[in-house]
Design a protein around this motif. Structure first.
Motif, short mmCIF file in Angstrom:
data_model
loop_
_atom_site.label_atom_id
_atom_site.label_comp_id
_atom_site.label_asym_id
_atom_site.label_seq_id
_atom_site.Cartn_x
_atom_site.Cartn_y
_atom_site.Cartn_z
N UNK A 190 0.83 -1.21 0.00
CA UNK A 190 0.00 0.00 0.00
C UNK A 190 0.86 1.26 0.00
N UNK A 191 2.13 1.13 -0.35
CA UNK A 191 3.00 2.30 -0.47
C UNK A 191 3.46 2.90 0.84
N UNK A 192 3.45 2.10 1.91
CA UNK A 192 3.90 2.57 3.22
C UNK A 192 5.31 2.05 3.46
N UNK A 193 6.30 2.93 3.63
CA UNK A 193 7.67 2.46 3.87
C UNK A 193 7.75 1.60 5.13
N UNK A 194 8.44 0.47 5.01
CA UNK A 194 8.55 -0.46 6.13
C UNK A 194 9.85 -1.23 6.02
N UNK A 195 10.39 -1.62 7.17
CA UNK A 195 11.63 -2.38 7.22
C UNK A 195 11.63 -3.34 8.39
N UNK A 196 12.79 -3.90 8.65
CA UNK A 196 12.94 -4.94 9.67
C UNK A 196 13.95 -4.51 10.72
N UNK A 197 13.66 -4.84 11.97
CA UNK A 197 14.52 -4.51 13.11
C UNK A 197 14.70 -5.77 13.96
N UNK A 198 15.65 -5.68 14.88
CA UNK A 198 15.96 -6.87 15.68
C UNK A 198 16.28 -6.50 17.13
N UNK A 199 16.01 -7.46 18.00
CA UNK A 199 16.41 -7.39 19.41
C UNK A 199 17.22 -8.64 19.72
N UNK A 200 18.11 -8.53 20.69
CA UNK A 200 18.77 -9.70 21.26
C UNK A 200 18.15 -9.92 22.62
N UNK A 201 17.50 -11.08 22.81
CA UNK A 201 16.83 -11.41 24.07
C UNK A 201 17.52 -12.60 24.72
N UNK A 202 17.26 -12.81 26.01
CA UNK A 202 17.90 -13.90 26.75
C UNK A 202 16.98 -14.39 27.86
#
Length: 199
Positions: free
Chosen positions: A96-108
């Motif tokens: 739908x033309x909405x800029x989007x990307x991917x992010x990350x966390x390091x969990x434990x």
């Protein structure tokens, strides 16, 4: 948390790829269905988030052995882990033309052991200014992630004292380490043994 746009060209966060294949008919049809009742960018982004969070189960919660990594496969097979569900959400946004990307966390774990990388999505809505992280992983007892462009409502907040980390970069594609383990996994138990522990 301030997010860093990895690629200065915002069009990279709208691009079609092998993984984020939002030109696929299933993704286009799903986006169109959601758009009918949610025509503005904010309400569409929230509806797409809830669709992925609530109608595509996290494979660890259901015991599903399949491993998905392409957005159209996540929607078609209705299963995936956090990485895959985030890819599906990003594809629906880009459709739908909405800029989007991917992010990350390091969990434990609570004692700091067994670190693992957790996948999130980030959306840049008109007039919102900054990127907003979202976690479409799927809720369960003890997890209550919500769509929000203000205060983050993620599944987990990192605990720096336990070696946990919020990685601030917004990637236009899955991180190579993440994509490599997804593609190589023969099933979810195999994937679980090979998940990246740091980026």
């Amino acid at each position: 948390m301030e997010l860093i746009q990895q690629n200065p060209d915002i069009s990279a966060y709208l691009a079609v790829s092998e993984v984020i294949d939002h030109d696929h008919p299933l993704i286009l049809a799903t986006a169109e269905r959601l758009y009918v009742d949610h025509a503005d960018a904010y309400s569409y982004a929230e509806a797409a988030f809830e669709f992925v969070r609530d109608t595509i189960p996290h494979s660890a919660d259901t015991g599903d052995m399949r491993v998905t990594w392409r957005a159209s496969d996540v929607l078609g097979q209705r299963t995936g882990i956090c990485y895959a569900k985030s890819v599906a959400y990003v594809a629906l946004l880009r459709a739908r033309g909405i800029p989007a990307g991917l992010c990350y966390q390091r969990l434990a774990d609570d004692d700091g052991s067994n670190p693992v990388i957790h996948g999130l999505a980030a959306v840049k809505l008109p007039d919102a200014g900054e990127w907003a992280r979202q976690d479409p992983r799927g809720n369960k007892p003890g997890v209550d992630a919500r769509f929000s462009v203000g205060e983050e409502r993620l599944a987990w907040a990192v605990r720096p004292g336990f070696g946990e980390v919020d990685y601030p970069v917004v990637h236009e594609e899955p991180h190579p380490a993440v994509l490599a383990v997804l593609r190589a996994a023969t099933d979810r138990p195999h994937l679980w043994r090979t998940l990246p522990t740091a980026l």
